[in-house]
Scaffold this motif. Structure first.
Motif, mmCIF file in Angstrom:
data_model
loop_
_atom_site.group_PDB
_atom_site.id
_atom_site.type_symbol
_atom_site.label_atom_id
_atom_site.label_comp_id
_atom_site.label_asym_id
_atom_site.label_seq_id
_atom_site.Cartn_x
_atom_site.Cartn_y
_atom_site.Cartn_z
ATOM 1 N N HIS A 83 111.507 89.491 -14.431
ATOM 2 C CA HIS A 83 111.506 88.132 -13.887
ATOM 3 C C HIS A 83 110.088 87.572 -13.768
ATOM 4 C CE1 HIS A 83 115.769 88.590 -13.121
ATOM 5 N NE2 HIS A 83 115.507 89.707 -12.461
ATOM 6 N N THR A 84 109.141 88.141 -14.525
ATOM 7 C CA THR A 84 107.786 87.588 -14.612
ATOM 8 C C THR A 84 107.772 86.543 -15.726
ATOM 9 O OG1 THR A 84 107.215 89.452 -16.039
ATOM 10 C CG2 THR A 84 106.620 89.634 -13.710
ATOM 11 N N PRO A 85 106.724 85.680 -15.782
ATOM 12 C CA PRO A 85 106.709 84.609 -16.790
ATOM 13 C C PRO A 85 106.643 85.134 -18.226
ATOM 14 C CG PRO A 85 105.179 84.122 -15.005
ATOM 15 C CD PRO A 85 105.630 85.525 -14.804
ATOM 16 N N LEU A 86 107.205 84.342 -19.133
ATOM 17 C CA LEU A 86 107.202 84.641 -20.565
ATOM 18 C C LEU A 86 106.030 83.952 -21.251
ATOM 19 C CD1 LEU A 86 110.936 84.034 -21.542
ATOM 20 C CD2 LEU A 86 109.705 86.137 -22.058
ATOM 21 N N SER A 87 105.524 84.577 -22.297
ATOM 22 C CA SER A 87 104.518 83.928 -23.134
ATOM 23 C C SER A 87 105.176 82.779 -23.899
ATOM 24 C CB SER A 87 103.937 84.945 -24.109
ATOM 25 O OG SER A 87 103.240 84.288 -25.145
ATOM 26 N N PRO A 88 104.449 81.666 -24.118
ATOM 27 C CA PRO A 88 105.022 80.559 -24.907
ATOM 28 C C PRO A 88 105.305 80.969 -26.357
ATOM 29 C CG PRO A 88 102.685 80.193 -24.443
ATOM 30 C CD PRO A 88 103.107 81.345 -23.615
ATOM 31 N N GLU A 89 104.711 82.100 -26.782
ATOM 32 C CA GLU A 89 104.984 82.596 -28.129
ATOM 33 C C GLU A 89 106.457 82.942 -28.311
ATOM 34 O OE1 GLU A 89 102.869 82.772 -30.728
ATOM 35 O OE2 GLU A 89 101.500 81.680 -29.414
ATOM 36 N N VAL A 90 107.102 83.369 -27.227
ATOM 37 C CA VAL A 90 108.520 83.733 -27.297
ATOM 38 C C VAL A 90 109.359 82.520 -27.671
ATOM 39 C CG1 VAL A 90 110.501 84.553 -25.952
ATOM 40 C CG2 VAL A 90 108.274 85.652 -25.671
ATOM 41 N N ALA A 91 109.077 81.384 -27.017
ATOM 42 C CA ALA A 91 109.831 80.155 -27.318
ATOM 43 C C ALA A 91 109.614 79.732 -28.771
ATOM 44 C CB ALA A 91 109.407 79.038 -26.374
ATOM 45 N N LYS A 92 108.388 79.887 -29.271
ATOM 46 C CA LYS A 92 108.088 79.512 -30.653
ATOM 47 C C LYS A 92 108.844 80.403 -31.644
ATOM 48 C CE LYS A 92 103.440 77.756 -29.641
ATOM 49 N NZ LYS A 92 101.987 78.000 -29.817
ATOM 50 N N LYS A 93 108.853 81.716 -31.368
ATOM 51 C CA LYS A 93 109.549 82.647 -32.265
ATOM 52 C C LYS A 93 111.051 82.387 -32.271
ATOM 53 C CE LYS A 93 106.287 86.516 -32.232
ATOM 54 N NZ LYS A 93 106.086 87.941 -31.926
ATOM 55 N N SER A 148 115.087 75.601 -25.840
ATOM 56 C CA SER A 148 114.197 74.899 -24.915
ATOM 57 C C SER A 148 113.645 75.884 -23.894
ATOM 58 C CB SER A 148 114.945 73.787 -24.181
ATOM 59 O OG SER A 148 114.121 73.247 -23.142
ATOM 60 N N PRO A 149 112.332 75.830 -23.661
ATOM 61 C CA PRO A 149 111.781 76.658 -22.579
ATOM 62 C C PRO A 149 112.041 75.988 -21.232
ATOM 63 C CG PRO A 149 110.033 75.355 -23.560
ATOM 64 C CD PRO A 149 111.292 75.044 -24.336
ATOM 65 N N LEU A 150 112.006 76.774 -20.188
ATOM 66 C CA LEU A 150 111.973 76.232 -18.823
ATOM 67 C C LEU A 150 110.620 76.634 -18.268
ATOM 68 C CD1 LEU A 150 115.056 75.909 -19.266
ATOM 69 C CD2 LEU A 150 115.358 76.492 -16.866
ATOM 70 N N ARG A 151 109.724 75.661 -18.152
ATOM 71 C CA ARG A 151 108.312 75.909 -17.863
ATOM 72 C C ARG A 151 107.963 75.312 -16.505
ATOM 73 N NH1 ARG A 151 105.149 74.308 -22.999
ATOM 74 N NH2 ARG A 151 106.301 76.152 -23.676
ATOM 75 N N HIS A 184 97.877 69.200 -18.975
ATOM 76 C CA HIS A 184 97.390 69.577 -17.646
ATOM 77 C C HIS A 184 97.458 71.083 -17.382
ATOM 78 C CE1 HIS A 184 97.506 65.287 -16.785
ATOM 79 N NE2 HIS A 184 98.764 65.263 -17.220
ATOM 80 N N GLN A 185 97.921 71.873 -18.355
ATOM 81 C CA GLN A 185 98.085 73.312 -18.146
ATOM 82 C C GLN A 185 97.043 74.107 -18.926
ATOM 83 O OE1 GLN A 185 102.458 73.486 -19.134
ATOM 84 N NE2 GLN A 185 102.544 74.606 -17.193
ATOM 85 N N SER A 186 96.249 74.890 -18.199
ATOM 86 C CA SER A 186 95.256 75.752 -18.863
ATOM 87 C C SER A 186 95.922 77.041 -19.328
ATOM 88 C CB SER A 186 94.106 76.068 -17.915
ATOM 89 O OG SER A 186 94.592 76.648 -16.714
ATOM 90 N N VAL A 187 96.899 77.520 -18.544
ATOM 91 C CA VAL A 187 97.677 78.707 -18.919
ATOM 92 C C VAL A 187 99.150 78.309 -18.947
ATOM 93 C CG1 VAL A 187 98.316 81.062 -18.302
ATOM 94 C CG2 VAL A 187 95.999 80.255 -17.828
ATOM 95 N N VAL A 188 99.774 78.480 -20.102
ATOM 96 C CA VAL A 188 101.169 78.081 -20.262
ATOM 97 C C VAL A 188 102.070 79.313 -20.189
ATOM 98 C CG1 VAL A 188 102.860 76.997 -21.794
ATOM 99 C CG2 VAL A 188 100.519 76.107 -21.670
ATOM 100 N N ASN A 189 103.049 79.275 -19.284
ATOM 101 C CA ASN A 189 104.029 80.355 -19.143
ATOM 102 C C ASN A 189 105.417 79.762 -18.979
ATOM 103 O OD1 ASN A 189 102.450 82.785 -19.185
ATOM 104 N ND2 ASN A 189 101.608 82.190 -17.204
ATOM 105 N N ASP A 190 106.409 80.431 -19.514
ATOM 106 C CA ASP A 190 107.799 79.998 -19.371
ATOM 107 C C ASP A 190 108.548 80.953 -18.456
ATOM 108 O OD1 ASP A 190 107.318 77.957 -21.192
ATOM 109 O OD2 ASP A 190 107.863 79.221 -22.902
ATOM 110 N N GLN A 191 109.465 80.415 -17.655
ATOM 111 C CA GLN A 191 110.319 81.269 -16.838
ATOM 112 C C GLN A 191 111.425 81.886 -17.685
ATOM 113 O OE1 GLN A 191 109.697 82.092 -13.558
ATOM 114 N NE2 GLN A 191 107.810 81.009 -14.081
#
Length: 845
Positions: free
Chosen positions: A539-549, A560-563, A660-667
């Motif tokens: 239940h830790t954040p996902l890398s945005p790479e996962v959504a892209k893949k 769709s990511p939930l960010r 506005h996000q320096s670090v992007v993570n998805d739930q």
């Protein structure tokens, strides 16, 4: 009087054994709970304290409330390399170590996750003096020095089957990483001791994974010889920036110990509640036992009164018997509890939830509590029968004119019971209409339960009479069983009430759990159109790479990511959820009261009804937003929807958040595929993500099953704990029947003399036991359903899809259990009754 009391105890060994067992079980549960929780808490505390052996002062980011408003919404302060260098040079400092850590899931050679998920940690190896990190002594190999290298704790390496030089597969936030194992180390880290895993990277790699290059999450300073922690802290305080604070190692260890103790409090309280239920049920048995023992010795007590014993002395003699019984039961229960505590720890270890090594902790408080509980409960339960015995006039008692309940006493009892029950029902019904009526519901349920117990003698006659047609099928044995069951309504009530309490709780919890499960199933079906939801198992954040893949994976038609992003909206702290505005409508089924997802583009937002109402927003409202980087902007409400437990809050397009996000993570990431749900579609998604063991791919059924597992686990634990109360209730039925057989020895002898055979006697006792147990079972199930309905009315206010579900199958099982209790409890008393010598029984007084 003391000698007489002891003689009476020794004269009724078999009868008092049941009472001893009832108290023993309750005390064993109490002492076992205290021993278990104290042992686990002590083991974790000592383990965590070892982790602070190399920390004299820790520098951490400052998060005081007074500074939160001044910082931008998403700002998480970090500690710089410059501060680390300064800390190592302050007077009294021997060395300073920079730490950065986060989640790191390690897979074994078969691709399965090692460790406990939430305790899967990654950190940096920080070479200090001599090129070594004192926190992590190397057992084999060397420390990681480059981006492609890693070190593992010895337990994780062993469980994963890894040796120096092997390639380790792991995940930090989604994508699979492959690192060469260069070192194996030992550690006193409490998470590792509890079954977790720890992977170490070189500092630069760890900063890239968990923070920003050149920044740390904590700086640990070791004091030079002769420098106290307090003195070192004073020196460090002088160099601290505004957003950092220093804490001594001792204070950190104490805080950790307090947190562990608080974490154990919930478990301890829950287990003690059920121990209390067992003891409460035991009170009925003890009171029943002493009532019957006293009634059997009516002439003896009357004779004692006639030769000069006062009422107080008679009462004291009964209480002395209770003291002896309670002391024996308490000591035996304490010893049994120590065994239970040790057994529970072994059970946890056997189940894979590793507990740090440590001695069994038996505190003076545990010993005193167990003894006090056992003795006090027994004496309180015996006080009323003793007081009642002392009130019997000597002449009446010596003439065998037993003090039966008067009409006045029954009227008073029934009036009190009716008032308590009526007040309880009124309170429960009132609670269902309140916004937060948990306290009122609890009070009402308690009053109703007590009221029904008081009214049970009155209820026993009509309810047991209703069973007459069935009992009549068994001939004279059935008729006699019915008459015997209602002959002494108070005794029948006390016996049935013990079973009633256990079944009330079991039925109520089952109704609530089943209804909640169905509500969640409905919610998942009604709110989500996506075939799969992808998230980290921890239940830790996902890398945005996962959504892209996933978006480019074969067969995926929409994703769709939930960010999540912290913000301030109209001055209030709110969390914005970033989604793909173009595809989100294909992945969710939300009921819009105004607008829709169609207008969800940059600068627009859809909001749930509750949030819109609290801010006074309508379709087209423009609101001021402060994003996580501190910059301001305007957001227009383009839709208002009905929120639920799965989907709620403020949703914006990811393009609104991106600048506005320096670090992007998805739930999590929601995915829809051409093939829908199925093994092949799931395998395809898993392969696209590199068969990552740290990532879970769940369809709606999986999500529901996950919640069902948690509910089932909770229910099974509660069933096990409440089973203790049922066992105590069984002892109560056995006790009642055994003494009832003893009282009716003459009557049983007469029945045998006029032609009722041994099988008929056995059948009579068994049917009586069955009727009493089912009477308690019916009352328990009825009250449990009522309480389950009332609790559901409160739950339904926050869970829109909640509807009460009656688990008819389980209710039938509960009644079957009640019947089984009656059959089993009657085995020994029925056999004893059948073996009575008819002539000796007829002559008995």
């Amino acid at each position: 009087m003391f000698r007489t009391a002891l003689r009476n105890v020794l004269a009724h060994k078999a009868r008092l054994l049941m009472t001893v067992l009832a108290v023993l079980l309750g005390v064993a549960f109490v002492s076992g709970t205290l021993v278990f929780t104290n042992t686990i808490s002590d083991a974790f505390q000592k383990s965590s304290q070892k982790g602070f052996d190399n920390v004299d002062v820790a520098i951490q980011p400052h998060t005081a409330d007074r500074d939160r408003e001044e910082r931008r919404p998403g700002h998480a302060p970090k500690l710089s390399q410059h501060l680390l260098d300064q800390a190592g040079k302050v007077p009294g400092a021997a060395s300073a170590t920079g730490s950065v850590s986060g989640f790191a899931a390690v897979a074994d050679k078969h691709g399965k996750l090692v460790g406990e998920g939430f305790n899967s940690t990654g950190a940096n190896y920080y070479p200090g003096p001599g090129g070594k990190d004192a926190r992590y002594p190397l057992k084999d190999g060397r420390a990681p020095q480059a981006a492609g290298e890693i070190a593992l704790d010895a337990k994780t390496a062993d469980r994963g089957g890894y040796k120096i030089g092997d390639t380790v597969r792991l995940s930090v936030d989604g994508p699979v990483l492959e690192k060469k194992l260069t070192g194996v180390f030992t550690t006193d880290d409490g998470n590792v001791s509890a079954g977790g895993s720890l992977a170490l990277f070189d500092t630069a790699t760890a900063q890239k994974l968990y923070a920003t290059p050149g920044e740390f999450g904590e700086i640990d300073v070791k004091a030079a010889p002769g420098t106290s922690q307090a003195a070192l802290k004073t020196a460090i305080d002088k160099i601290l920036p505004r957003d950092a604070e220093a804490t001594t190692g001792k204070q950190l260890a104490d805080d950790q110990a307090t947190m562990i103790a608080q974490g154990m409090d919930g478990m301890k309280t829950g287990m003690l509640v059920f121990a209390g239920i067992s003891l409460f049920v035991g009170i009925f048995i003890i009171a029943n036992t002493f009532t019957m023992l006293v009634s059997q010795r009516t002439k003896e007590l009357a004779l004692m009164r006639a030769v000069g014993a006062s009422r107080r002395q008679v009462t004291r003699s009964v209480l002395l018997e209770a003291l002896v019984v309670g002391a024996v039961a308490a000591v035996t229960g304490l010893l049994a509890g120590i065994g239970i505590g040790a057994g529970l720890r072994s059970l946890l270890n056997g189940a894979g939830a590793t507990v740090p090594d440590g001695p069994l902790v038996i505190t003076p408080g545990t010993v005193v509590t167990s003894l006090v509980v056992g003795i006090v409960v027994t004496m309180l339960a015996a006080w009323l029968p003793g007081r009642r015995a002392a009130k019997i006039p000597p002449v009446a008692a010596m003439n065998s004119v037993h003090a039966v309940a008067t009409t006045r006493s029954l009227v008073v009892r029934n009036t009190i019971g009716a008032l308590l029950s009526g007040t309880g029902i009124a309170a429960v019904l009132a609670a269902t209409g309140m916004k937060d009526g948990k306290t009122v519901l609890g009070i009402g349920a308690g009053l109703l339960l007590i009221g029904v117990f008081v009214l049970t003698p009155l209820l026993s006659r009509p309810l047991i009479a209703a069973a007459a047609p069935v009992l009549n099928l068994f001939g004279i044995s059935g008729k006699l069983a019915r008459q015997n069951a209602v002959r002494n309504p108070r005794r029948t009530a006390a016996t049935a009430s013990a079973l009633m309490i256990g079944l009330t709780l079991i039925t109520g919890l089952t109704v609530i759990a089943g209804s909640v499960q169905q509500a969640i199933d409905k919610m998942a079906t009604s709110a989500i159109k996506a075939d799969y939801v992808v998230s980290m198992a921890s239940h830790t954040p996902l890398s945005p790479e996962v959504a892209k893949k996933l978006a480019s994976a074969p067969g995926v038609t929409a994703s769709s990511p939930l960010r999540m992003s912290a913000s301030r909206i109209d001055g209030d702290h709110e969390s914005l959820t970033g989604v793909d505005g173009k595809s989100i409508k294909e992945l969710t089924k939300l009921d819009f009261t105004a607008g829709s997802f169609d207008g969800l583009t940059a600068g627009k937002a859809v909001v749930d009804e509750s949030t819109a109402k609290s801010h006074g927003w309508k379709l087209g409202s423009t609101v001021d937003a402060t994003f996580e980087d501190g910059k301001h902007g305007k957001i227009t409400v383009s839709g208002i929807y009905k929120g639920n437990e799965l989907m709620r809050g403020i949703m914006v397009d990811t393009t609104t958040l991106a600048p506005h996000q320096s670090v992007v993570n998805d739930q999590q990431v929601m995915v829809k595929t051409k093939a829908g749900t199925g093994a092949s579609a799931k395998d395809s998604l898993s392969k696209a993500l590199g068969d990552n063991p740290a990532i879970q791919i769940q369809d709606k059924k999986d999500i529901s099953n996950d919640i069902a597992k948690a509910i089932s686990l909770m229910l099974n634990m509660l069933y096990g704990l409440l089973g203790m109360a049922v066992i105590v209730a069984v002892l109560g039925v056995v006790n009642t029947l055994a003494m009832s057989v003893f009282e009716r020895s003459q009557e049983i002898g007469m029945l045998r003399a006029i032609g009722l055979d041994r099988k008929g006697i056995k059948r009579m006792v068994r049917l009586e036991s069955l009727v009493i147990s089912l009477f308690g079972g019916v009352l328990g199930v009825g009250l449990g359903v009522f309480f389950g309905w009332a609790a559901g009315e409160l739950i339904g206010k926050s869970l829109g899809t909640y509807e009460m579900v009656l688990p008819w199958g389980r209710i039938a099982v509960f009644l079957l259990i009640a019947a089984l209790v009656g059959v089993l409890a009657a085995l020994w008393p029925a056999r004893r009754a059948a073996k009575l010598n008819m002539l000796a029984a007829i002559k008995a007084e």
